[in-house]
Write an enzyme that holds these catalytic residues in place. Structure first.
Site, PDB file in Angstrom:
ATOM      1  N   ARG A   1      62.364  65.492  59.533  1.00 24.95           N
ATOM      2  CA  ARG A   1      61.537  66.495  58.854  1.00 24.95           C
ATOM      3  C   ARG A   1      61.235  67.706  59.753  1.00 24.95           C
ATOM      4  O   ARG A   1      61.090  68.832  59.286  1.00 24.95           O
ATOM      5  CB  ARG A   1      60.236  65.791  58.458  1.00 24.95           C
TER       6      ARG A   1
ATOM      7  N   SER B   1      60.188  69.924  48.942  1.00 26.39           N
ATOM      8  CA  SER B   1      60.280  68.812  48.003  1.00 26.39           C
ATOM      9  C   SER B   1      59.643  67.586  48.653  1.00 26.39           C
ATOM     10  O   SER B   1      59.546  67.558  49.883  1.00 26.39           O
ATOM     11  CB  SER B   1      61.733  68.541  47.618  1.00 26.39           C
ATOM     12  N   TYR B   2      59.151  66.511  47.903  1.00 32.31           N
ATOM     13  CA  TYR B   2      59.282  66.579  46.476  1.00 32.31           C
ATOM     14  C   TYR B   2      58.007  66.191  45.762  1.00 32.31           C
ATOM     15  O   TYR B   2      57.106  65.646  46.406  1.00 32.31           O
ATOM     16  CB  TYR B   2      60.456  65.721  46.003  1.00 32.31           C
TER      17      TYR B   2
ATOM     18  N   GLU C   1      56.815  72.372  45.253  1.00 26.36           N
ATOM     19  CA  GLU C   1      57.433  71.077  45.590  1.00 26.36           C
ATOM     20  C   GLU C   1      58.397  70.736  44.463  1.00 26.36           C
ATOM     21  O   GLU C   1      57.975  70.382  43.358  1.00 26.36           O
ATOM     22  CB  GLU C   1      56.362  69.990  45.729  1.00 26.36           C
TER      23      GLU C   1
HETATM   24  O1  0X9 Z   1      52.686  68.513  53.771  1.00 26.02           O
HETATM   25  C1  0X9 Z   1      53.365  69.516  53.628  1.00 26.02           C
HETATM   26  O2  0X9 Z   1      53.724  70.225  54.566  1.00 26.02           O
HETATM   27  C2  0X9 Z   1      53.801  69.944  52.211  1.00 26.02           C
HETATM   28  N1  0X9 Z   1      54.310  68.809  51.497  1.00 26.02           N
HETATM   29  S1  0X9 Z   1      55.738  68.132  51.951  1.00 26.02           S
HETATM   30  O3  0X9 Z   1      55.901  66.910  51.227  1.00 26.02           O
HETATM   31  N2  0X9 Z   1      56.935  69.076  51.522  1.00 26.02           N
HETATM   32  O4  0X9 Z   1      55.729  67.934  53.356  1.00 26.02           O
HETATM   33  C3  0X9 Z   1      52.616  70.517  51.465  1.00 26.02           C
HETATM   34  C4  0X9 Z   1      51.987  71.713  52.099  1.00 26.02           C
HETATM   35  C5  0X9 Z   1      50.889  72.289  51.244  1.00 26.02           C
HETATM   36  N3  0X9 Z   1      50.201  73.399  51.843  1.00 26.02           N
HETATM   37  C6  0X9 Z   1      49.107  73.276  52.625  1.00 26.02           C
HETATM   38  N4  0X9 Z   1      48.522  72.155  52.871  1.00 26.02           N
HETATM   39  N5  0X9 Z   1      48.626  74.400  53.138  1.00 26.02           N
HETATM   40 ZN    ZN Z   2      58.072  70.016  52.832  1.00 22.50          ZN
END
Ligand code: 0X9
Ligand code: ZN
Length: 406
Positions: free
Chosen positions: A227, A295-296, A369
């Site tokens: 990731r 995603s997702y 997402e």
């Molecule tokens: O956790 C994250 O970075 C994002 N989801 S993911 O599953 N693609 O990793 C969401 C980020 C949402 N934005 C903020 N928290 N500011």
């Molecule tokens: Zn992400």
């Protein structure tokens, strides 16, 4: 003989770094009361559990990948707490192998072309952008280099200083392959489809399809579930670039553990990818809309993400979020949920959407997402990319219309 021995050693060294997911299972879990939600929160805070999808909403499912050694205790905790669950994927490794096979069997494309029947490698994406630069009046450039020295390419379509600027990026999270595919489809429609020439007559589009190319390549070659970036720490590699932005850096939903998937890095903008992005955006004019492609989960989420705080323009930002979701739904019925990211998912500080709103000038800042692959893997099988990109394109069109109307 010597050559063969060297080759064998090389293979052994190369494959030693390839991470396999034999026996890893993905559980679909449905929390229905506060106690269930608390139990899941504890799992989420434990580095060992990989949440493929997430939500804070009771009654909605969450997909969690669990390694073999933890499966018995995981299931026991779910059962003790009467949390409903099922097994979505029995062996993640075989699902990834299947995906790898599909990737290698997919028709090769001519250099400089793009297609939506496979997930493309960084090199193909670069070649596509370079070809567009030759054939069309667009600007392709680089905002800097990644940790491993790859160009961080962007394309700008439309350059009227009086027009609003729309910024999008993909693959800040390496494993979210549908995100760069979406960015590429948008680029293709903006540049190569005359029907949509008006989109860049009324707005300037700045798109960075692969913001974390090192991680993205690593998911293709070594570890499908990677990731983070690939910067080298003392004990582990990589920083979650979406925790590295300098807006409430290091706050809730981040980790100071280098080995964590949500490691915020040693300091804000420590990652060359994040530093290049923020410097570049600060040099742009009239940035009105930002969409981070991820995603997702089928979410249209907006700031603030660093805590349970709604932005001042919540009515406006929520209204446009609903318009985006409605437009996506109108294509094939895919349903998105719209709302504040901390409330719908979890608080997470140092993300690009918060930075774009708080420091980058984009009042309307979103994370989209996109859909995942369910029992078929983290991403959808490549045969479904097209469905996702055409419906999401309508959502982005709706956002464009709103910006231009304003
Ligand atoms: O956790 C994250 O970075 C994002 N989801 S993911 O599953 N693609 O990793 C969401 C980020 C949402 N934005 C903020 N928290 N500011
Ligand atoms: Zn992400």
């Amino acid at each position: 003989m010597k050559g063969t021995a060297l080759f064998v050693i090389f293979l052994a060294v190369a494959s030693a770094d390839i991470f396999r997911y034999d026996g890893y299972k993905v559980y679909q879990v449905i929390p229905t009361n506060e106690i269930h939600a608390e139990v899941l929160k504890v799992f989420r805070e434990n580095e060992e559990y990989d949440f493929w999808s997430k939500t804070n909403i009771l009654g909605e499912s969450v997909n969690i990948m669990v390694k073999p050694a933890l499966q018995n205790s995981f299931v026991k905790i779910l059962e003790t707490n009467k949390i409903e669950y099922s097994i979505l994927i029995d062996d993640a490794e075989s699902v990834f192998q299947e995906e790898r096979l599909r990737q290698t069997r997919a028709p090769k494309i001519e250099k400089g072309k793009i297609s939506f029947d496979k997930y493309h490698r960084y090199e193909d994406i670069q070649a596509y952008l370079e070809r567009l630069q030759v054939d069309y009046p667009v600007k392709v450039g680089t905002i800097g280099k990644s940790y491993e020295g790859r160009e961080l390419s962007y394309i700008q379509i439309g350059d009227n200083p009086n027009n609003p600027t729309i910024v999008l990026d993909g693959a800040i999270h390496a494993r979210e392959w549908i995100a760069p595919a979406m960015a590429l489809y948008l680029i293709q429609q903006l540049v190569e489809n005359e029907e949509y020439a008006y989109l860049s007559e009324n707005a300037n589009w700045v798109i960075i399809p692969v913001l974390n190319p090192d991680g993205y390549e690593y998911t293709h070659t070594n570890n499908r579930m990677w990731r983070k970036t690939r910067s080298r720490g003392n004990t582990c590699y990589g920083v979650d670039a979406n925790r590295n932005f300098g807006y409430v850096w290091g706050g809730l939903g981040t980790s100071s553990n280098e080995c964590s998937d949500i490691y915020h890095g040693p300091y804000a903008h420590s990652e060359p990818e994040v530093a290049a992005f923020t410097d570049f955006v600060l040099g742009l004019n009239n940035v009105e809309l930002y969409i981070a492609l991820h995603s997702y989960g089928q979410w249209v989420i907006y700031p603030w993400g660093y805590d349970f705080i709604l932005p001042d323009n919540v009515d406006d930002i929520h209204y446009l979020g609903e318009r985006i979701a409605d437009a996506i739904k109108s294509v094939k019925g895919t349903s998105y949920t719209v709302g504040n990211s901390a409330i719908l998912l979890y608080p997470a500080a140092g993300c690009s959407d918060d930075w774009m709103k708080g420091a980058g000038g984009a009042d309307l800042s979103y994370t989209l997402e996109l859909p995942g692959g369910g029992s078929q893997g983290f991403d959808l099988p490549a045969s479904r990319i097209y469905d996702v990109v055409i419906e999401t394109f309508q959502g982005i069109l709706a956002a464009y219309e709103y910006i231009v109307e304003k």
